[in-house]
Design a protein around this motif. Structure first.
Motif, mmCIF file in Angstrom:
data_model
loop_
_atom_site.group_PDB
_atom_site.id
_atom_site.type_symbol
_atom_site.label_atom_id
_atom_site.label_comp_id
_atom_site.label_asym_id
_atom_site.label_seq_id
_atom_site.Cartn_x
_atom_site.Cartn_y
_atom_site.Cartn_z
ATOM 1 N N GLU A 67 0.843 -1.206 0.000
ATOM 2 C CA GLU A 67 0.000 0.000 0.000
ATOM 3 C C GLU A 67 0.874 1.250 0.000
ATOM 4 O OE1 GLU A 67 -2.405 2.714 3.191
ATOM 5 O OE2 GLU A 67 -2.020 0.618 3.710
ATOM 6 N N HIS A 197 -8.304 2.067 -5.225
ATOM 7 C CA HIS A 197 -8.404 2.601 -3.868
ATOM 8 C C HIS A 197 -9.199 1.637 -3.003
ATOM 9 C CE1 HIS A 197 -10.075 4.974 -0.572
ATOM 10 N NE2 HIS A 197 -9.163 5.905 -0.787
ATOM 11 N N PHE A 217 -5.881 4.736 1.813
ATOM 12 C CA PHE A 217 -5.823 3.592 0.900
ATOM 13 C C PHE A 217 -5.725 2.272 1.668
ATOM 14 C CE2 PHE A 217 -5.331 6.798 -2.178
ATOM 15 C CZ PHE A 217 -5.348 6.254 -3.459
ATOM 16 N N CYS A 220 -7.058 -0.736 -0.210
ATOM 17 C CA CYS A 220 -6.727 -0.865 -1.628
ATOM 18 C C CYS A 220 -6.630 -2.346 -2.015
ATOM 19 C CB CYS A 220 -5.455 -0.106 -1.977
ATOM 20 S SG CYS A 220 -3.949 -0.630 -1.134
ATOM 21 N N ASP A 228 -13.966 2.104 -7.802
ATOM 22 C CA ASP A 228 -13.605 3.420 -7.282
ATOM 23 C C ASP A 228 -14.574 4.517 -7.708
ATOM 24 O OD1 ASP A 228 -11.411 2.472 -5.919
ATOM 25 O OD2 ASP A 228 -9.964 3.001 -7.470
#
Length: 324
Positions: A67, A197, A217, A220, A228
């Protein structure tokens, strides 16, 4: 048995931050966050920071680092995101006693106004820029969205809890299985997934004027690009839905081709989130922050309402609002 976060006292937060050479000027202020513990503070030079302490045992170190590296990649490509601070040896993930944590510069702003066409255009452009970078490689350690597998996992967690009576268990099982059997959910093509995201709602988009930045995030994942976008659209207003999506698409295509074929995935993804969100609340109930924030989960009426909501979502899967 005390929850691990119960040991995260203000003194420990201060000591953790100081251990990486950043010196708070006062006691940190807790922000609204449930999955992790997130606090804001000023350093002794007046700089504003956010420190995030990761929930123990949720992500591996590799997944968290992935991330962070994704955020740095986006920042280097001039995509408006907030990347974590790195120390002199380029480390962004730090440890103090039993906790893992990261520091982020604080970004202040306001959520976009979804009835403002210029805000929607700017938001679409930011997401197009995000995906123009994120599609270039894949996550190796982060999760990959699995419609059937994710719902099955959520169903098991809910049904193994103490919350539903027998009638509710039967009704819940039936409606969740109906969602899983919908052909639209199985249309999610694994080969088209990109780094997303993952939790792109208005609370994770902050703006100044008509310039927007994506934050948090933590969720993610590999998912369709539309993951998203769909959370930014109204649920029950087809006219506004079309207008707002049109503005987002126009901005998005300034930076990246829009995946028009993925619009059909919006309602399956909404169903997926509805099921997963409630299972998440159930699985976190031993964290004292959750009973305080979501006391209605323990009420029988909530589960009747949730089952009705899933039944209504089944109707949307059969005839999506965007076809109305």
């Amino acid at each position: 048995m005390p929850h691990p976060f119960s040991a995260l006292s203000p003194d420990m937060v201060m000591s953790a931050v100081e251990s990486v050479g950043v010196w708070p000027a006062g006691e940190p202020f807790a922000l609204n966050s449930y999955e992790n513990r997130v606090l804001m503070f000023r350093d002794d030079e007046g700089g504003r920071w956010v420190v995030k302490f990761y929930r123990p045992a949720r992500w591996t170190n590799e997944a968290i680092q992935e991330e962070h590296d994704f955020l740095q990649e986006l920042k280097d490509a001039q995509v408006p995101v907030v990347a974590p601070w790195r120390n002199d040896v380029n480390s962004s993930l730090h440890t103090f006693q039993q906790f893992r944590f990261a520091l982020f510069p604080q970004y202040a702003g306001q959520a976009p106004e979804l009835d403002n066409p210029s805000h929607l255009f700017a938001l679409g452009e930011v997401l197009g820029c995000l995906h123009s970078v994120s599609c270039k490689k894949a996550f190796q350690y982060r999760a990959r969205l699995s419609f059937e597998g994710g719902i099955a996992d959520a169903e098991e967690r809910v049904l193994s809890s103490r919350w539903l009576n027998k009638h509710q268990q039967r009704a819940y099982r039936q409606v969740v299985q109906k969602i899983v059997r919908q052909p639209s959910g199985h249309a999610i093509d694994q080969t088209t997934m990109i780094r997303t995201h993952g939790d792109c709602h208005l609370g994770n988009v902050l703006g100044r004027d008509e310039s927007f930045t994506l934050v948090d995030f933590d969720d993610c994942i590999m998912a369709p690009a539309i993951q998203d976008i769909w959370m930014l659209l109204p649920v029950n207003d087809p006219t506004s839905w079309r207008v707002q999506l049109s503005e987002i698409i126009e901005g998005y295509e300034e930076a990246h081709p829009f995946p028009h074929e993925q619009v059909a995935l919006i309602e399956p993804l909404r169903a997926y989130r509805l099921v997963r969100h409630t299972a998440w609340l159930v699985s976190r109930w031993n964290d004292p922050a959750f009973p305080r924030a979501f006391p209605w989960l323990a009420e029988s009426g909530y589960w009747d309402q949730h089952i009705r909501q899933l039944e209504q979502q089944c109707l949307q899967l059969e005839k999506p609002i965007w076809l109305a």
